[in-house]
Design an enzyme around this catalytic site. Structure first.
Site, mmCIF file in Angstrom:
data_model
loop_
_atom_site.group_PDB
_atom_site.id
_atom_site.type_symbol
_atom_site.label_atom_id
_atom_site.label_comp_id
_atom_site.label_asym_id
_atom_site.label_seq_id
_atom_site.Cartn_x
_atom_site.Cartn_y
_atom_site.Cartn_z
ATOM 1 N N GLU A 20 31.345 87.924 17.217
ATOM 2 C CA GLU A 20 30.648 87.160 16.184
ATOM 3 C C GLU A 20 29.878 86.001 16.808
ATOM 4 O O GLU A 20 30.198 85.546 17.913
ATOM 5 C CB GLU A 20 31.673 86.626 15.171
ATOM 6 C CG GLU A 20 31.115 85.772 14.046
ATOM 7 C CD GLU A 20 30.151 86.508 13.148
ATOM 8 O OE1 GLU A 20 28.989 86.710 13.570
ATOM 9 O OE2 GLU A 20 30.555 86.874 12.025
ATOM 10 N N HIS A 71 33.749 95.018 10.628
ATOM 11 C CA HIS A 71 35.188 94.907 10.366
ATOM 12 C C HIS A 71 35.476 94.863 8.865
ATOM 13 O O HIS A 71 34.594 94.589 8.040
ATOM 14 C CB HIS A 71 35.745 93.649 11.030
ATOM 15 C CG HIS A 71 35.091 92.388 10.534
ATOM 16 N ND1 HIS A 71 35.429 91.780 9.341
ATOM 17 C CD2 HIS A 71 34.101 91.633 11.068
ATOM 18 C CE1 HIS A 71 34.693 90.707 9.164
ATOM 19 N NE2 HIS A 71 33.864 90.588 10.196
#
Length: 215
Positions: free
Chosen positions: A86, A8
């Site tokens: 994550e 990201h």
């Protein structure tokens, strides 16, 4: 077959660690710089995809979903995939405790250290393995599944995806640095096996002497 791994863009947590104390990790937004990074990455990712169809597997976190949106990629299928999220550090974080945990984790080892109310790297490795098992079956056996895949994920998760693909040792994994924000890695299958387009940066030689998969 091709798998494109993309981290990201820069998020609020990348520039302000105290953001984790007031905003859930999954809700952290991109910064203005992160949004610019994602837009700028769009042409590169489209070029890597080429003219064929692509399937996108995107972590459900806000920063990954927004990164994918800003790429402007027209995917044949888009899957929100929690298994590429994550590493879970728990809920809202206490800054004093988190600083202590980071020191403990570095000394203990990032792979096996379990975060209180969260995950170890080994836990992430397990869910990444389950994702990859299903993905490779679909790419090999489902005629309707695109042969190019885009995975929009996170730094540690991307390293663990590659660790699983290439059977890297834990020592080697812990010696590698995360890709930068909006940096990609490309895995191509040449008919005999997977190849990584370029290695990850290393902050030390692997203690066991192993090296990254040859490119």
């Amino acid at each position: 077959m091709r798998i494109i791994l993309l981290r990201h863009g820069q998020s609020l947590g990348n520039v302000d660690e105290l953001a984790y104390c007031r905003i859930p990790d999954h809700a952290l937004p991109l910064t203005e710089t992160g949004e610019d990074q994602a837009r700028a990455a769009g042409p590169t990712i489209k070029n890597l995809i080429g003219d064929g169809q692509v399937a996108a597997y995107v972590s459900p976190y806000q920063r990954t979903r927004r990164t994918f949106e800003l790429l402007g990629v027209d995917a044949e299928r888009i899957v929100t995939e929690p298994r590429v999220r994550e590493q879970d550090w728990g809920n809202l974080q206490d800054p004093v405790q988190q600083e202590m945990l980071k020191h403990q984790r570095h000394a203990f080892g990032h792979f096996f250290f379990r975060l209180p109310n969260g995950e170890s790297g080994a836990d992430v490795d397990d869910r990444v393995a389950a994702f990859l098992d299903g993905l490779t079956v679909r790419m090999h056996k489902d005629e309707n599944h695109p042969k190019t895949v885009l995975v929009v994920s996170h730094g540690l998760t991307i390293r663990l995806l590659c660790r699983r693909f290439f059977d890297w040792s834990i020592d080697l994994f812990e010696s590698l640095s995360n890709p930068d924000t909006c940096e990609n890695r490309v895995l191509d299958h040449d008919g005999t096996g997977w190849r990584l387009d370029r290695p990850f940066d290393q902050w030390r030689d692997s203690p066991d002497g192993t090296v990254q998969h040859p490119v």
